[in-house]
Scaffold this motif. Structure first.
Motif, PDB file in Angstrom:
ATOM      1  N   TYR A 242     -52.061   4.885  -5.111  1.00  0.00           N
ATOM      2  CA  TYR A 242     -52.837   6.117  -5.332  1.00  0.00           C
ATOM      3  C   TYR A 242     -52.672   6.592  -6.773  1.00  0.00           C
ATOM      4  N   HIS A 279     -45.514   8.486  16.436  1.00  0.00           N
ATOM      5  CA  HIS A 279     -46.770   7.872  16.897  1.00  0.00           C
ATOM      6  C   HIS A 279     -46.613   6.349  17.044  1.00  0.00           C
ATOM      7  N   LEU A 307     -58.468  11.522   3.032  1.00  0.00           N
ATOM      8  CA  LEU A 307     -59.898  11.830   2.912  1.00  0.00           C
ATOM      9  C   LEU A 307     -60.183  12.509   1.572  1.00  0.00           C
ATOM     10  N   ALA A 310     -60.309   9.888  -0.910  1.00  0.00           N
ATOM     11  CA  ALA A 310     -61.573   9.153  -0.881  1.00  0.00           C
ATOM     12  C   ALA A 310     -62.634   9.902  -1.685  1.00  0.00           C
ATOM     13  N   ILE A 372     -54.182  -0.579  22.668  1.00  0.00           N
ATOM     14  CA  ILE A 372     -53.983  -1.558  21.573  1.00  0.00           C
ATOM     15  C   ILE A 372     -52.524  -1.781  21.167  1.00  0.00           C
ATOM     16  N   VAL A 378     -52.998  -4.111  15.968  1.00  0.00           N
ATOM     17  CA  VAL A 378     -52.110  -3.407  15.030  1.00  0.00           C
ATOM     18  C   VAL A 378     -51.959  -4.194  13.712  1.00  0.00           C
ATOM     19  N   VAL A 386     -51.719  -1.986   4.249  1.00  0.00           N
ATOM     20  CA  VAL A 386     -50.728  -2.505   3.293  1.00  0.00           C
ATOM     21  C   VAL A 386     -51.123  -3.882   2.786  1.00  0.00           C
TER      22      VAL A 386
HETATM   23 FE1  HAS Z   1     -50.841   2.757  10.113  1.00  0.00          FE
HETATM   24  C1  HAS Z   1     -49.203   1.142  12.682  1.00  0.00           C
HETATM   25  C2  HAS Z   1     -51.667   5.313  12.226  1.00  0.00           C
HETATM   26  C3  HAS Z   1     -52.357   4.454   7.500  1.00  0.00           C
HETATM   27  C4  HAS Z   1     -49.446   0.559   7.871  1.00  0.00           C
HETATM   28  N1  HAS Z   1     -49.587   1.157  10.255  1.00  0.00           N
HETATM   29  C5  HAS Z   1     -49.033   0.644  11.410  1.00  0.00           C
HETATM   30  C6  HAS Z   1     -48.211  -0.477  11.076  1.00  0.00           C
HETATM   31  C7  HAS Z   1     -48.254  -0.609   9.703  1.00  0.00           C
HETATM   32  C8  HAS Z   1     -49.129   0.413   9.208  1.00  0.00           C
HETATM   33  C9  HAS Z   1     -47.512  -1.643   8.873  1.00  0.00           C
HETATM   34  O1  HAS Z   1     -50.880   6.305  15.006  1.00  0.00           O
HETATM   35  C10 HAS Z   1     -47.485  -1.372  12.070  1.00  0.00           C
HETATM   36  C11 HAS Z   1     -46.038  -1.045  12.251  1.00  0.00           C
HETATM   37  C12 HAS Z   1     -45.444  -2.052  13.203  1.00  0.00           C
HETATM   38  O2  HAS Z   1     -45.130  -3.171  12.778  1.00  0.00           O
HETATM   39  O3  HAS Z   1     -45.342  -1.755  14.400  1.00  0.00           O
HETATM   40  N2  HAS Z   1     -51.876   4.514   9.914  1.00  0.00           N
HETATM   41  C13 HAS Z   1     -52.103   5.408  10.910  1.00  0.00           C
HETATM   42  C14 HAS Z   1     -52.869   6.525  10.375  1.00  0.00           C
HETATM   43  C15 HAS Z   1     -53.086   6.254   9.041  1.00  0.00           C
HETATM   44  C16 HAS Z   1     -52.433   5.013   8.753  1.00  0.00           C
HETATM   45  C17 HAS Z   1     -53.321   7.720  11.130  1.00  0.00           C
HETATM   46  N3  HAS Z   1     -50.908   2.545   8.081  1.00  0.00           N
HETATM   47  C18 HAS Z   1     -51.567   3.355   7.194  1.00  0.00           C
HETATM   48  C19 HAS Z   1     -51.334   2.905   5.860  1.00  0.00           C
HETATM   49  C20 HAS Z   1     -50.507   1.806   5.958  1.00  0.00           C
HETATM   50  C21 HAS Z   1     -50.252   1.597   7.361  1.00  0.00           C
HETATM   51  C22 HAS Z   1     -51.898   3.567   4.617  1.00  0.00           C
HETATM   52  C23 HAS Z   1     -49.927   0.938   4.909  1.00  0.00           C
HETATM   53  C24 HAS Z   1     -50.058   1.123   3.619  1.00  0.00           C
HETATM   54  N4  HAS Z   1     -50.523   3.133  12.081  1.00  0.00           N
HETATM   55  C25 HAS Z   1     -50.902   4.264  12.733  1.00  0.00           C
HETATM   56  C26 HAS Z   1     -50.376   4.220  14.118  1.00  0.00           C
HETATM   57  C27 HAS Z   1     -49.667   3.036  14.239  1.00  0.00           C
HETATM   58  C28 HAS Z   1     -49.776   2.375  12.951  1.00  0.00           C
HETATM   59  C29 HAS Z   1     -50.543   5.219  15.174  1.00  0.00           C
HETATM   60  C30 HAS Z   1     -48.913   2.536  15.491  1.00  0.00           C
HETATM   61  C31 HAS Z   1     -49.717   1.548  16.241  1.00  0.00           C
HETATM   62  C32 HAS Z   1     -48.909   0.960  17.384  1.00  0.00           C
HETATM   63  O4  HAS Z   1     -49.139   1.386  18.534  1.00  0.00           O
HETATM   64  O5  HAS Z   1     -48.051   0.091  17.179  1.00  0.00           O
HETATM   65  C33 HAS Z   1     -53.827   7.159   8.063  1.00  0.00           C
HETATM   66  O6  HAS Z   1     -52.971   7.565   7.041  1.00  0.00           O
HETATM   67  C34 HAS Z   1     -55.045   6.494   7.472  1.00  0.00           C
HETATM   68  C35 HAS Z   1     -55.796   7.445   6.543  1.00  0.00           C
HETATM   69  C36 HAS Z   1     -56.756   6.696   5.673  1.00  0.00           C
HETATM   70  C37 HAS Z   1     -58.025   7.000   5.460  1.00  0.00           C
HETATM   71  C38 HAS Z   1     -58.862   6.137   4.569  1.00  0.00           C
HETATM   72  C39 HAS Z   1     -59.228   6.856   3.269  1.00  0.00           C
HETATM   73  C40 HAS Z   1     -59.938   5.914   2.350  1.00  0.00           C
HETATM   74  C41 HAS Z   1     -59.721   5.842   1.019  1.00  0.00           C
HETATM   75  C42 HAS Z   1     -60.488   4.797   0.223  1.00  0.00           C
HETATM   76  C43 HAS Z   1     -61.551   5.455  -0.544  1.00  0.00           C
HETATM   77  C44 HAS Z   1     -62.614   4.529  -0.974  1.00  0.00           C
HETATM   78  C45 HAS Z   1     -63.302   4.690  -2.131  1.00  0.00           C
HETATM   79  C46 HAS Z   1     -64.381   3.748  -2.490  1.00  0.00           C
HETATM   80  C47 HAS Z   1     -63.017   5.780  -3.090  1.00  0.00           C
HETATM   81  C48 HAS Z   1     -58.669   8.161   6.103  1.00  0.00           C
HETATM   82  C49 HAS Z   1     -58.787   6.733   0.280  1.00  0.00           C
HETATM   83  C50 HAS Z   1     -65.611   4.430  -2.121  1.00  0.00           C
HETATM   84  C51 HAS Z   1     -66.849   3.792  -2.588  1.00  0.00           C
HETATM   85  C52 HAS Z   1     -67.957   3.812  -1.808  1.00  0.00           C
HETATM   86  C53 HAS Z   1     -69.261   3.481  -2.382  1.00  0.00           C
HETATM   87  C54 HAS Z   1     -67.910   4.105  -0.355  1.00  0.00           C
END
Ligand code: HAS
Length: 554
Positions: A242, A279, A307, A310, A372, A378, A386
């Protein structure tokens, strides 16, 4: 926009050669770890298509040994090493001053020694406990000690940032902390608090247990402490990226950042919303459903800073794209400097992260999680986050960073561009396979190639996963080739500049926004929230150590 105010330190950063070399070494250690992890990843991906190549990996005797190497090298050593090196550099650039050399050496030493110890344990087959190393699985003590040293290296890095900031503040009384330095230091304050869970888990629980000093351990408390850190760790991986998206990419595309205050607010939100690790434990017994519900609500609030990111980053890109002649609703997007591999890799990583974010939302919803959890959905989610938002962005950053550190030109811009597209295409295919397989119940952490059972609905998903994973490996190998050749035979050039953006709105010097720089308020909020979320669990938890998992001798 005509009233744009420029806020950036004017001078160029003159970093002593020794410090530049140490930062480079730290980052290269991370890249070496990434290479080891990626190579082991190939066997994991192919396994889903029933192709078993595990036996061709020297020293790898089991599926879980390979998976542990893949996870620890990629998700812990690579990410931490990159953060230590890169954020030290952004801090130095933000304040335009050198950092503390002794602390830089100590951080590198701790990281290198810790990585060697952990590698020894994993390669000798004494630590096939996966990168989520909680009980009841048990590793040799060298594994835990190695991880302790790796975490200590991040704390030493924090200390370096604090010392540097303090000496800057002495000379700039009453001034706002420059944005780049602010987001660098908040990243590490956030991590210092977040890492407390894993520190207690390792030092108080699993390390004494693996040394045989205590007979048993308490798996639920151990898991809960692990996940206390195990969720915020993902933002410790993400926040260095970021920093680049906010403070560097706008400059690279010819745009500007919209609001200084919005960026500070985003980083402070991450700092405050630490305690949502439960979670990952929705399916665990022994945690009340009320706490799980509260965790789900708080998890949804952590979408906010991403968000906001973004929208802010998209606006900065749009300014750049329009300046370059892009018109209409989406014309600006195609007018971005796609021929610059650093930009291409990072913008592709952002687009992939949109999908990573959506899948995170699905994970976070309790009822969806039942469907899931422990399936390949996952890893589908986390290779979009990541595995790409972070890893591909780091590759993009490396395309200016390594030339900057080495005073050499990037060996091949064409190769770099090709690798970014191949990697991005690879992960989209890979995640498609993993996610559809996961929705059909395909289990994660299972050697499908060796399993005596399989569902017909997993076959196509497995093949797609293997094809996408192979493309990701090819993309990553091209990255290592280009970066390796840059370091060794890249054409020498005058030291380049670190890209550093301007903001349209300067930081406020009066009013409530000034309180952003008083970190102690935000740290206090973080601790209050931690007590609210974890207090009830700690107060009511019945220790299971007496009936827990016994010590095992390796
Ligand atoms: Fe996650 C499981 C919920 C974000 C990594 N996550 C994992 C695991 C990893 C991981 C490694 O609630 C597995 C762990 C294991 O081995 O068991 N995660 C979330 C939520 C978010 C989230 C709510 N996770 C990440 C990020 C990670 C990561 C970031 C790594 C860097 N995650 C979970 C949950 C689990 C989970 C449960 C447990 C599942 C289970 O049951 O085992 C949020 O922070 C995500 C928010 C992100 C956004 C996207 C914003 C977009 C952006 C890009 C902008 C694009 C542009 C280009 C500017 C809302 C900032 C635009 C151009 C155009 C023209 C369109």
């Amino acid at each position: 926009m005509s009233t744009a105010i420029v806020y950036q330190p004017e001078q160029r950063l003159e970093l002593p050669d020794g410090q530049r070399r140490l930062i480079a070494l730290t980052i290269y250690l991370g890249f070496a770890a990434l290479a080891v992890g990626v190579i082991n990843g190939l066997a994991q991906a192919l396994s889903y298509a029933h192709i078993n190549i595990f036996q061709y990996y020297p020293g790898m005797n089991s599926y879980y040994q390979g998976l542990t190497v893949h996870g620890v090298f990629n998700a812990i050593i690579f990410t931490f090493a990159f953060a230590n090196g890169f954020v030290t550099l952004t801090m130095a650039r933000g304040l335009n001053r050198k950092v503390h050399s002794g602390l830089l050496i100590a951080a590198f030493g701790s990281l290198a020694l810790g990585s060697l110890l952990a590698a020894f344990a994993m390669f000798s087959g004494r630590a096939s406990v996966l990168y989520t190393f909680y009980a009841p699985l048990q590793a040799h003590w060298t594994f835990y000690l190695g991880l302790v040293l790796i975490v200590v290296s991040t704390w030493i890095t924090s200390l370096n940032l604090f010392v540097t900031l303090r000496s800057w503040r002495r000379e700039h009384r009453g001034e706002r902390i420059p944005l780049l330095a602010f987001i660098s230091v908040v990243t590490y304050v956030f991590w210092d608090i977040s890492s407390l869970g894993i520190a207690v888990e390792t030092v108080v629980f699993v390390l004494p247990w693996s040394l045989g000093l205590v007979a048993t351990t308490d798996p639920l408390m151990d898991r809960t402490l692990f996940w206390f850190t195990g969720h915020p760790i993902v933002y410790f991986w993400l926040l260095p990226v970021y920093i680049s998206w906010y403070a560097m990419i706008p400059k690279q595309v010819g745009g500007k950042l919209f609001s200084d205050s919005a960026v500070r607010a985003v980083f402070l939100m991450f700092l405050c919303i630490i305690p949502i690790g439960m979670h990952h434990q929705y399916m665990d017994p022994g945690i009340s459903s009320k706490l799980k519900f509260a965790t789900a609500i708080l998890t949804f609030t952590v979408f906010l800073p991403s968000l906001l990111t973004a929208f802010s980053v998209m606006y900065a890109l749009e300014i750049g794209g329009r300046k370059r002649g892009g018109t209409g609703l989406v014309g600006w997007f195609f007018a971005l400097p796609w021929s610059d591999p650093s930009v291409a890799a990072q913008v592709l990583a952002m687009l992939v992260f949109l999908l990573g974010g959506i899948t995170g939302l699905m994970n976070a919803s309790y009822s969806m999680n039942i469907e899931i959890h422990n399936t390949t959905f996952v890893p589908g989610h986390f290779h979009l986050t990541v595995g790409t938002a972070v890893a591909l962005s780091v590759m993009g950053i490396a395309y200016w960073l390594v030339p900057y550190l080495e005073h050499r030109k990037l060996w091949s811009r064409g190769l770099a561009q090709a690798q970014a597209w191949i990697y991005a295409a690879g992960v989209l295919i890979f995640a498609r396979g993993m996610i559809s397989g996961g929705l059909a119940g395909m289990p994660r952490r299972t050697a499908i190639a060796l399993a005596p059972y399989s569902e017909p609905s997993w076959h196509l998903a497995g093949i797609i996963t293997a094809v996408g994973g192979s493309l990701m490996v090819i993309g990553a190998l091209l990255f290592f080739l280009d970066i390796g050749l840059t370091v060794v035979i890249g054409e020498r050039e005058e030291p380049a500049e670190i890209p550093f953006t301007e903001t349209i709105h300067a930081p406020a010097t009066v009013g409530w926004e000034v309180s952003f720089d008083h970190l102690r308020y935000w740290i206090a909020i973080a601790f209050v929230l931690i007590v609210v979320m974890y207090g009830p669990f700690v107060a009511t938890h019945i220790p299971l150590a007496s009936v827990g998992v016994p010590f095992k001798r390796f």
